[in-house]
Every structure is written in C-alpha cells, then in structure tokens.
Design a protein around this motif. Structure first.
Motif, PDB file in Angstrom:
ATOM      1  N   PRO A 169       0.803  -1.233   0.000  1.00  0.00           N
ATOM      2  CA  PRO A 169       0.000   0.000   0.000  1.00  0.00           C
ATOM      3  C   PRO A 169       0.828   1.271   0.000  1.00  0.00           C
ATOM      4  CG  PRO A 169      -0.245  -1.220   2.074  1.00  0.00           C
ATOM      5  CD  PRO A 169       0.425  -2.132   1.110  1.00  0.00           C
ATOM      6  N   MET A 170       2.042   1.217   0.521  1.00  0.00           N
ATOM      7  CA  MET A 170       2.910   2.390   0.464  1.00  0.00           C
ATOM      8  C   MET A 170       3.199   2.782  -0.978  1.00  0.00           C
ATOM      9  SD  MET A 170       6.854   2.794   1.778  1.00  0.00           S
ATOM     10  CE  MET A 170       6.471   2.432   3.474  1.00  0.00           C
ATOM     11  N   VAL A 171       3.452   1.790  -1.825  1.00  0.00           N
ATOM     12  CA  VAL A 171       3.739   2.047  -3.234  1.00  0.00           C
ATOM     13  C   VAL A 171       2.455   2.396  -3.974  1.00  0.00           C
ATOM     14  CG1 VAL A 171       4.635   1.023  -5.370  1.00  0.00           C
ATOM     15  CG2 VAL A 171       5.776   0.584  -3.178  1.00  0.00           C
ATOM     16  N   ARG A 172       1.362   1.721  -3.627  1.00  0.00           N
ATOM     17  CA  ARG A 172       0.090   1.972  -4.302  1.00  0.00           C
ATOM     18  C   ARG A 172      -0.376   3.419  -4.109  1.00  0.00           C
ATOM     19  NH1 ARG A 172      -3.016  -2.059  -2.065  1.00  0.00           N
ATOM     20  NH2 ARG A 172      -3.843  -0.626  -0.526  1.00  0.00           N
ATOM     21  N   GLN A 173      -0.021   4.043  -2.979  1.00  0.00           N
ATOM     22  CA  GLN A 173      -0.451   5.410  -2.703  1.00  0.00           C
ATOM     23  C   GLN A 173       0.419   6.466  -3.387  1.00  0.00           C
ATOM     24  OE1 GLN A 173      -0.949   6.342   1.439  1.00  0.00           O
ATOM     25  NE2 GLN A 173      -2.518   4.800   1.771  1.00  0.00           N
ATOM     26  N   LEU A 174       1.527   6.068  -3.992  1.00  0.00           N
ATOM     27  CA  LEU A 174       2.390   7.040  -4.662  1.00  0.00           C
ATOM     28  C   LEU A 174       1.695   7.609  -5.896  1.00  0.00           C
ATOM     29  CD1 LEU A 174       5.756   5.058  -4.629  1.00  0.00           C
ATOM     30  CD2 LEU A 174       5.262   7.124  -3.286  1.00  0.00           C
ATOM     31  N   ALA A 188       2.864   9.050   3.594  1.00  0.00           N
ATOM     32  CA  ALA A 188       3.798  10.146   3.846  1.00  0.00           C
ATOM     33  C   ALA A 188       3.644  10.661   5.263  1.00  0.00           C
ATOM     34  CB  ALA A 188       3.565  11.273   2.844  1.00  0.00           C
ATOM     35  N   ALA A 189       2.420  10.675   5.770  1.00  0.00           N
ATOM     36  CA  ALA A 189       2.171  11.077   7.150  1.00  0.00           C
ATOM     37  C   ALA A 189       2.427   9.934   8.115  1.00  0.00           C
ATOM     38  CB  ALA A 189       0.744  11.584   7.289  1.00  0.00           C
ATOM     39  N   ALA A 190       2.033   8.716   7.734  1.00  0.00           N
ATOM     40  CA  ALA A 190       2.148   7.575   8.639  1.00  0.00           C
ATOM     41  C   ALA A 190       3.584   7.318   9.068  1.00  0.00           C
ATOM     42  CB  ALA A 190       1.577   6.326   7.965  1.00  0.00           C
ATOM     43  N   LEU A 194       3.612   0.566  13.087  1.00  0.00           N
ATOM     44  CA  LEU A 194       4.093  -0.056  11.855  1.00  0.00           C
ATOM     45  C   LEU A 194       5.450  -0.726  12.079  1.00  0.00           C
ATOM     46  CD1 LEU A 194       3.136   2.703   9.268  1.00  0.00           C
ATOM     47  CD2 LEU A 194       2.252   0.359   9.303  1.00  0.00           C
ATOM     48  N   GLU A 195       6.321  -0.041  12.799  1.00  0.00           N
ATOM     49  CA  GLU A 195       7.640  -0.616  13.077  1.00  0.00           C
ATOM     50  C   GLU A 195       7.514  -1.900  13.882  1.00  0.00           C
ATOM     51  OE1 GLU A 195       9.678   2.552  14.999  1.00  0.00           O
ATOM     52  OE2 GLU A 195       9.880   3.753  13.169  1.00  0.00           O
ATOM     53  N   ARG A 241      -6.998   6.531  13.376  1.00  0.00           N
ATOM     54  CA  ARG A 241      -5.797   7.210  12.859  1.00  0.00           C
ATOM     55  C   ARG A 241      -5.002   6.288  11.939  1.00  0.00           C
ATOM     56  NH1 ARG A 241      -2.646  10.981  17.075  1.00  0.00           N
ATOM     57  NH2 ARG A 241      -0.826  11.636  15.867  1.00  0.00           N
ATOM     58  N   PHE A 242      -4.802   5.063  12.356  1.00  0.00           N
ATOM     59  CA  PHE A 242      -4.054   4.089  11.558  1.00  0.00           C
ATOM     60  C   PHE A 242      -4.751   3.848  10.224  1.00  0.00           C
ATOM     61  CE2 PHE A 242      -2.603   0.016  10.107  1.00  0.00           C
ATOM     62  CZ  PHE A 242      -1.324  -0.147  10.599  1.00  0.00           C
ATOM     63  N   THR A 243      -6.059   3.605  10.271  1.00  0.00           N
ATOM     64  CA  THR A 243      -6.808   3.295   9.054  1.00  0.00           C
ATOM     65  C   THR A 243      -6.786   4.455   8.079  1.00  0.00           C
ATOM     66  OG1 THR A 243      -8.255   1.826  10.319  1.00  0.00           O
ATOM     67  CG2 THR A 243      -9.046   2.554   8.163  1.00  0.00           C
ATOM     68  N   THR A 244      -6.910   5.680   8.581  1.00  0.00           N
ATOM     69  CA  THR A 244      -6.901   6.866   7.718  1.00  0.00           C
ATOM     70  C   THR A 244      -5.576   7.005   6.982  1.00  0.00           C
ATOM     71  OG1 THR A 244      -8.485   8.026   9.129  1.00  0.00           O
ATOM     72  CG2 THR A 244      -7.101   9.383   7.680  1.00  0.00           C
ATOM     73  N   MET A 245      -4.470   6.793   7.688  1.00  0.00           N
ATOM     74  CA  MET A 245      -3.150   7.008   7.093  1.00  0.00           C
ATOM     75  C   MET A 245      -2.676   5.828   6.254  1.00  0.00           C
ATOM     76  SD  MET A 245      -1.055   8.984  10.097  1.00  0.00           S
ATOM     77  CE  MET A 245      -1.587  10.577  10.707  1.00  0.00           C
TER      78      MET A 245
END
Length: 326
Positions: free
Chosen positions: A144-149, A215-217, A227-228, A257-261
């Motif tokens: 999902p990090m890449v998908r949001q780019l 980017a915020a997460a 996440l870590e 908060r987690f779900t939003t980011m």
C-alpha cells in the motif's frame, strides 16, 4: 526497522534492468509499458517526457497532482540531474522536442559495452544522455505504500534540492561517462539504491502540515511505532489494544488514525504483512512450513496454510513450487 526498505523488498522480483540512451537532436523514443516501475535519469542535456495514458494522480515531487484521469497529460520538461519515476511502468515518449516523431524502443538495439548497454539515435544536433530502466516489482500485490504514490513523480535535483539523490545521480553519470575498474559492479548497485533515494526524496518532500497517507504515517508519533512493531515482529500476537498502548492512544482513536493514514485497519495490515513475509520466506528460503508458520504468527501449519490459501489462492507448498519454477 526500515519500513520503506522492507516494503520495496517485499515487491522485488528481480534486479533492475537499465540501458543508457544517447540522443542527438532531432530524436524521439516511444517506450512501451513495462512490468514493474519505470525510471529515467537525465545525465546530460535536456529533453521532454510525454506521458501516454498514465493514470490519474501524477505528481511532480511536491505533492501537487497533475493527472486528469483521461490519459492526456502535458509534456514535462527535463533538465540535467532530473529523475522521473513511473509507478506502474506506463508507456511514454522521450524526445528532444514534443513535436519530433518517435521511433519505437523495440526497434532499437543496444550495444553491449560495459557497464551497461547504450542505445544511440537521432541526428547531429544537441546531445542528451539518459539512464533509462525499470525496477522489477510485483504489481499484482503492490504494498500500500507504493500503491499510494503518484503515478508519475518528477524530482529535479538542481539548486541544492534532494542532495543525496543528486549525489547518486552524479556518481552514476561519472561511472557511465568514464567506466573504470569496478564500474561493472558499481553501476548496478547504484541503480538498485536509486529507487530508495527517489522514494525517500518524494516522501520527505511532502509538507508535514498537509501530508496524508503513508507520507504522514511514516512520521506520525502514534502510527509509525505501530508499523515498526508489526514489521519487526510479525509473529507477535498483536491486537489493536496492544498497538494502541504503544502509541499512547485509546483503541478507537488509534484504529481511526491508523486506518486513515495506512489505508486499512491495523489487523488487516498485520495479516497483509504476515502473508507478505510468509510468501518471501517460501520464495527465498528452504524453511519448512512449520517454521514459516511460526515466524508469521500462526500456531499450527494448518492454520497458516488456510490463511495463506485464502490470501494467495494457493497452498503454501504449491506457491513455493510455482515461485521456484518461474
């Protein structure tokens, strides 16, 4: 735990492939879509990039979207040191001028001079030198990090912007312009590292006050530690409550908060990362299924196999055989 490195490592299917493109005006090169993510580095001279049908959500490295979703995009002027990243490997044209008729990249042969091959084209005018290639990433199951780019990221490195990325570009240019002993090993390693420099630069470009999504997460005081923890110890029996305790928030506030980011609830992301870790262990190690199950938080091989088949549509053993045969 370096989440960016882990996320990209989970998608990587092979080492990057690349070629040097040498154009003399007038020149234009049509590049077809590729599997994975495409990239270009302008080593010398200037040119234009004309996106072809690249999806909505393109960006210029500042967080500003320029995509229309129609497949029609304005040409992008590129200067020395500029880097372009195409998240989905979309087709596009590189040219000395937007009006120059392109030739198809599949009709151009590269020489085999070390450290990488070179494609030469065009006339006798101004010279442009680029490094062009693609990162082999599994787009069937993107993190999902890449998908949001953004679909397209343009990162200028002039005037002191992105100093580490600029330094990597300068090193690449030096090794390609003047290959010496060791260049055959240095260049692929620099190209491999370039992806991390590109995405680090883009994430750090996002204004803290307005950053959203990953980017915020990655810098959020509550979400980043969670996440870590998930990435560092996926086998731990995490719950929303235990992750919220680490974040110092109530269960409900943390989950929102987690779900939003991140784009999905904490337990859904935990399952995703456990399955991603399991798939990587099956592809890259000889660990027995009982060991893979234990390393990903499942108390029995049966429970693990059931969860894995639900996620991938294959039993773990079948997945391992297919991955090895590919």
């Amino acid at each position: 735990m370096d989440i960016l490195t882990e996320a990209l490592g989970s998608m990587r299917t092979a080492y990057p492939s690349s070629v040097r493109t040498e154009g003399r005006a007038p020149w234009a090169l049509r590049l077809p879509p590729v599997l994975g993510a495409g990239f270009h580095v302008v080593l010398y001279g200037t040119c234009w990039l004309l996106p072809l049908g690249i999806g909505n959500g393109t960006g210029n490295g500042t967080g500003e979207g320029t995509g229309t979703g129609t497949g029609r995009h304005e040409p992008i002027a590129l200067s020395p040191g500029d880097v372009v990243f195409l998240r989905d490997g979309g087709g596009h044209i590189l040219a000395d001028h937007p009006d120059t008729p392109p030739v198809d990249a599949r009709d151009c042969e590269a020489d085999s001079a070390p450290p990488i091959g070179t494609v030469s084209l065009g006339g006798g005018g101004a010279r442009t030198s680029l490094l062009c290639g693609n990162y082999h990433l599994d787009q069937g199951r993107p993190h999902p990090m890449v998908r949001q780019l953004p679909a397209l990221i343009h990162l200028p490195t002039r005037h002191g912007r992105h100093p580490e990325l600029a330094a990597a570009v300068q090193l690449l240019g030096s090794e390609l312009e003047n290959p010496r002993i060791g260049s055959t090993g240095i260049v692929p390693a620099l190209i491999d590292s370039l992806l991390l420099y590109i995405l680090r630069a883009w994430f750090e470009d996002q204004p803290a006050a307005s950053a959203a999504g990953w980017a915020a997460a990655l810098r959020d005081a509550a979400v980043a530690p969670a996440l870590e923890a998930i990435h560092e110890a996926p086998a731990t029996p995490w719950t929303v409550e235990s992750l919220a305790d680490r974040a110092g928030l109530s269960r409900a506030a943390f989950a929102r908060r987690f779900t939003t980011m991140v784009g999905e609830p904490p337990m859904a992301y935990l399952t995703r990362w456990r399955m991603t870790t399991a798939a990587r262990l099956l592809r890259e190690s000889e660990a027995p299924l009982t060991s893979v199950a234990a390393q990903t938080g499942y108390g029995s091989e049966y429970a693990f196999a059931k969860a894995f088949k639900r996620e991938f549509g294959l039993a773990p053993g079948g997945y391992r055989r297919e991955a090895r045969a590919a």
